[in-house]
Design a protein around this motif. Structure first.
Motif, PDB file in Angstrom:
ATOM      1  N   ALA A  78       0.839  -1.201   0.000  1.00  0.00           N
ATOM      2  CA  ALA A  78       0.000   0.000   0.000  1.00  0.00           C
ATOM      3  C   ALA A  78       0.874   1.252   0.000  1.00  0.00           C
ATOM      4  CB  ALA A  78      -0.901   0.006   1.232  1.00  0.00           C
ATOM      5  N   PRO A  79       0.353   2.355  -0.527  1.00  0.00           N
ATOM      6  CA  PRO A  79       1.102   3.622  -0.470  1.00  0.00           C
ATOM      7  C   PRO A  79       1.456   3.987   0.971  1.00  0.00           C
ATOM      8  CG  PRO A  79      -0.792   3.819  -1.931  1.00  0.00           C
ATOM      9  CD  PRO A  79      -0.945   2.503  -1.220  1.00  0.00           C
ATOM     10  N   ALA A  80       2.541   4.726   1.124  1.00  0.00           N
ATOM     11  CA  ALA A  80       3.069   5.009   2.461  1.00  0.00           C
ATOM     12  C   ALA A  80       2.081   5.787   3.326  1.00  0.00           C
ATOM     13  CB  ALA A  80       4.387   5.764   2.340  1.00  0.00           C
ATOM     14  N   LEU A  81       1.381   6.767   2.759  1.00  0.00           N
ATOM     15  CA  LEU A  81       0.434   7.520   3.576  1.00  0.00           C
ATOM     16  C   LEU A  81      -0.718   6.633   4.039  1.00  0.00           C
ATOM     17  CD1 LEU A  81       0.146  11.080   1.972  1.00  0.00           C
ATOM     18  CD2 LEU A  81       1.178  10.446   4.166  1.00  0.00           C
ATOM     19  N   GLU A  82      -1.152   5.737   3.192  1.00  0.00           N
ATOM     20  CA  GLU A  82      -2.189   4.790   3.612  1.00  0.00           C
ATOM     21  C   GLU A  82      -1.668   3.908   4.740  1.00  0.00           C
ATOM     22  OE1 GLU A  82      -4.390   0.802   1.934  1.00  0.00           O
ATOM     23  OE2 GLU A  82      -4.070   2.438   0.504  1.00  0.00           O
ATOM     24  N   GLN A  83      -0.429   3.446   4.644  1.00  0.00           N
ATOM     25  CA  GLN A  83       0.157   2.638   5.707  1.00  0.00           C
ATOM     26  C   GLN A  83       0.194   3.413   7.015  1.00  0.00           C
ATOM     27  OE1 GLN A  83       3.934   0.919   4.691  1.00  0.00           O
ATOM     28  NE2 GLN A  83       3.231   0.157   2.705  1.00  0.00           N
ATOM     29  N   THR A 128       9.427   6.207  12.989  1.00  0.00           N
ATOM     30  CA  THR A 128       8.561   5.425  12.107  1.00  0.00           C
ATOM     31  C   THR A 128       7.757   6.328  11.184  1.00  0.00           C
ATOM     32  OG1 THR A 128       8.368   3.593  13.678  1.00  0.00           O
ATOM     33  CG2 THR A 128       6.618   3.805  12.037  1.00  0.00           C
ATOM     34  N   VAL A 129       7.170   7.392  11.754  1.00  0.00           N
ATOM     35  CA  VAL A 129       6.374   8.316  10.945  1.00  0.00           C
ATOM     36  C   VAL A 129       7.260   9.054   9.943  1.00  0.00           C
ATOM     37  CG1 VAL A 129       4.883  10.349  11.001  1.00  0.00           C
ATOM     38  CG2 VAL A 129       4.604   8.551  12.714  1.00  0.00           C
ATOM     39  N   ARG A 130       8.444   9.472  10.384  1.00  0.00           N
ATOM     40  CA  ARG A 130       9.356  10.147   9.463  1.00  0.00           C
ATOM     41  C   ARG A 130       9.694   9.256   8.276  1.00  0.00           C
ATOM     42  NH1 ARG A 130      14.142   9.109   8.793  1.00  0.00           N
ATOM     43  NH2 ARG A 130      14.383   8.120  10.842  1.00  0.00           N
ATOM     44  N   SER A 131       9.987   7.985   8.549  1.00  0.00           N
ATOM     45  CA  SER A 131      10.316   7.048   7.479  1.00  0.00           C
ATOM     46  C   SER A 131       9.165   6.891   6.494  1.00  0.00           C
ATOM     47  CB  SER A 131      10.685   5.691   8.088  1.00  0.00           C
ATOM     48  OG  SER A 131      10.941   4.733   7.082  1.00  0.00           O
ATOM     49  N   LEU A 132       7.937   6.806   7.019  1.00  0.00           N
ATOM     50  CA  LEU A 132       6.776   6.665   6.138  1.00  0.00           C
ATOM     51  C   LEU A 132       6.544   7.934   5.320  1.00  0.00           C
ATOM     52  CD1 LEU A 132       4.378   4.737   8.542  1.00  0.00           C
ATOM     53  CD2 LEU A 132       5.276   3.893   6.357  1.00  0.00           C
ATOM     54  N   ASP A 147       8.421  18.940   5.248  1.00  0.00           N
ATOM     55  CA  ASP A 147       9.666  18.325   5.702  1.00  0.00           C
ATOM     56  C   ASP A 147       9.303  17.111   6.555  1.00  0.00           C
ATOM     57  OD1 ASP A 147      12.560  18.177   6.444  1.00  0.00           O
ATOM     58  OD2 ASP A 147      11.729  18.599   8.425  1.00  0.00           O
ATOM     59  N   PRO A 148       9.687  15.895   6.154  1.00  0.00           N
ATOM     60  CA  PRO A 148       9.253  14.695   6.871  1.00  0.00           C
ATOM     61  C   PRO A 148       9.605  14.684   8.351  1.00  0.00           C
ATOM     62  CG  PRO A 148      10.102  14.080   4.729  1.00  0.00           C
ATOM     63  CD  PRO A 148      10.397  15.554   4.911  1.00  0.00           C
ATOM     64  N   ALA A 149      10.785  15.153   8.710  1.00  0.00           N
ATOM     65  CA  ALA A 149      11.194  15.127  10.122  1.00  0.00           C
ATOM     66  C   ALA A 149      10.328  16.062  10.957  1.00  0.00           C
ATOM     67  CB  ALA A 149      12.663  15.494  10.244  1.00  0.00           C
ATOM     68  N   THR A 150      10.109  17.271  10.459  1.00  0.00           N
ATOM     69  CA  THR A 150       9.285  18.229  11.193  1.00  0.00           C
ATOM     70  C   THR A 150       7.838  17.752  11.277  1.00  0.00           C
ATOM     71  OG1 THR A 150      10.697  20.047  10.446  1.00  0.00           O
ATOM     72  CG2 THR A 150       8.513  20.625  11.263  1.00  0.00           C
ATOM     73  N   ALA A 151       7.329  17.263  10.157  1.00  0.00           N
ATOM     74  CA  ALA A 151       5.946  16.792  10.133  1.00  0.00           C
ATOM     75  C   ALA A 151       5.753  15.584  11.043  1.00  0.00           C
ATOM     76  CB  ALA A 151       5.541  16.438   8.700  1.00  0.00           C
ATOM     77  N   ALA A 152       6.725  14.692  11.083  1.00  0.00           N
ATOM     78  CA  ALA A 152       6.609  13.493  11.925  1.00  0.00           C
ATOM     79  C   ALA A 152       6.474  13.889  13.393  1.00  0.00           C
ATOM     80  CB  ALA A 152       7.826  12.596  11.733  1.00  0.00           C
ATOM     81  N   HIS A 153       7.258  14.846  13.820  1.00  0.00           N
ATOM     82  CA  HIS A 153       7.171  15.309  15.210  1.00  0.00           C
ATOM     83  C   HIS A 153       5.780  15.873  15.491  1.00  0.00           C
ATOM     84  CE1 HIS A 153       7.863  17.888  18.738  1.00  0.00           C
ATOM     85  NE2 HIS A 153       8.818  17.033  19.043  1.00  0.00           N
ATOM     86  N   GLY A 154       5.263  16.674  14.567  1.00  0.00           N
ATOM     87  CA  GLY A 154       3.940  17.247  14.752  1.00  0.00           C
ATOM     88  C   GLY A 154       2.838  16.207  14.760  1.00  0.00           C
TER      89      GLY A 154
END
Length: 219
Positions: A78-83, A128-132, A147-154
């Motif tokens: 499945a696509p990463a956002l769906e995962q 995990t969220v950053r990787s996805l 930015d994946p790192a910033t978004a993952a934290h949020g």
């Protein structure tokens, strides 16, 4: 097949988790756990040596439940956002339904009262969220400005904040609907082509979209 010692340890652990979840660390005694488990206090001390060590074991069991869950929901085509969204709902159900997970979370929040070294939460979830999100970027699903790192934290702050509020209000009974509301808020900022309703319809087939009904998310 479990041997007798393993059966005893698991029985004590689950009974302790129920007590810690209901009463907290300070409000639970070894005598309480003995009564709940049907095991003697001596047996509990033999297997766990102290209440502190038993609490630490519950917290460690909480943390140990996540790798298999993450692997199950991120090891698909499945696509990463769906995962990511599927994983979030699986975690929400674990917090709602699994007493060891709930107890581990409560005990960690009461960590100042527990004289034991405890695992650090959230860091693994942020990774995990950053990787996805990085994979979503590679797949062309992620908005270019994200930015994946910033978004993952949020995302993790929002997700676990939601759990805290949901637990306080109704014991997480409505956590899945509240989580859907949260994704309706977050996904338009994450998706390259925003369509949170379509993604949530895939993740939760047959479930009405709360934010699309008259009255919106707060009806």
């Amino acid at each position: 097949m479990q041997n007798r010692a393993e059966t005893t340890r698991r029985s004590v652990l689950e009974s302790a988790a129920r007590m810690f979840d209901e009463r907290g660390y300070a409000g639970t005694s070894i005598s309480d756990i003995s009564a709940a488990s049907g095991r003697t206090s001596g047996a509990i001390y033999f297997h766990y040596t102290s209440k502190e060590n038993l609490a630490r074991t519950v917290i460690e069991a909480h943390f140990a439940s996540w790798p298999e869950l993450v692997a199950r929901h991120t090891g698909t085509l499945a696509p990463a956002l769906e995962q990511l969204v599927r994983l979030s709902f699986a975690v929400a159900r674990a917090f709602r339904d699994d007493v060891v997970v709930r107890a581990g979370a409560r005990l960690w929040s009461e960590r100042a009262a527990i004289d034991a070294d405890l695992p650090v939460p959230f860091v693994g979830w942020i990774d995990t969220v950053r990787s996805l999100l990085e994979r979503a970027g590679t797949e062309g699903e992620l908005a270019a400005r994200v930015d994946p790192a910033t978004a993952a934290h949020g995302v993790i702050c929002a997700f676990f904040g939601l759990h805290t509020v949901s637990d306080a209000i109704d014991g997480r009974l409505s956590i899945e609907d509240r989580l859907a509301d949260l994704w309706h808020l977050l996904l338009p900022g994450l998706q390259k082509h925003p369509d949170p309703a379509a993604l949530l319809a895939v993740v939760r087939p047959g479930r009405a979209c709360r934010t699309n009904r008259p009255g919106g998310a707060g009806d």
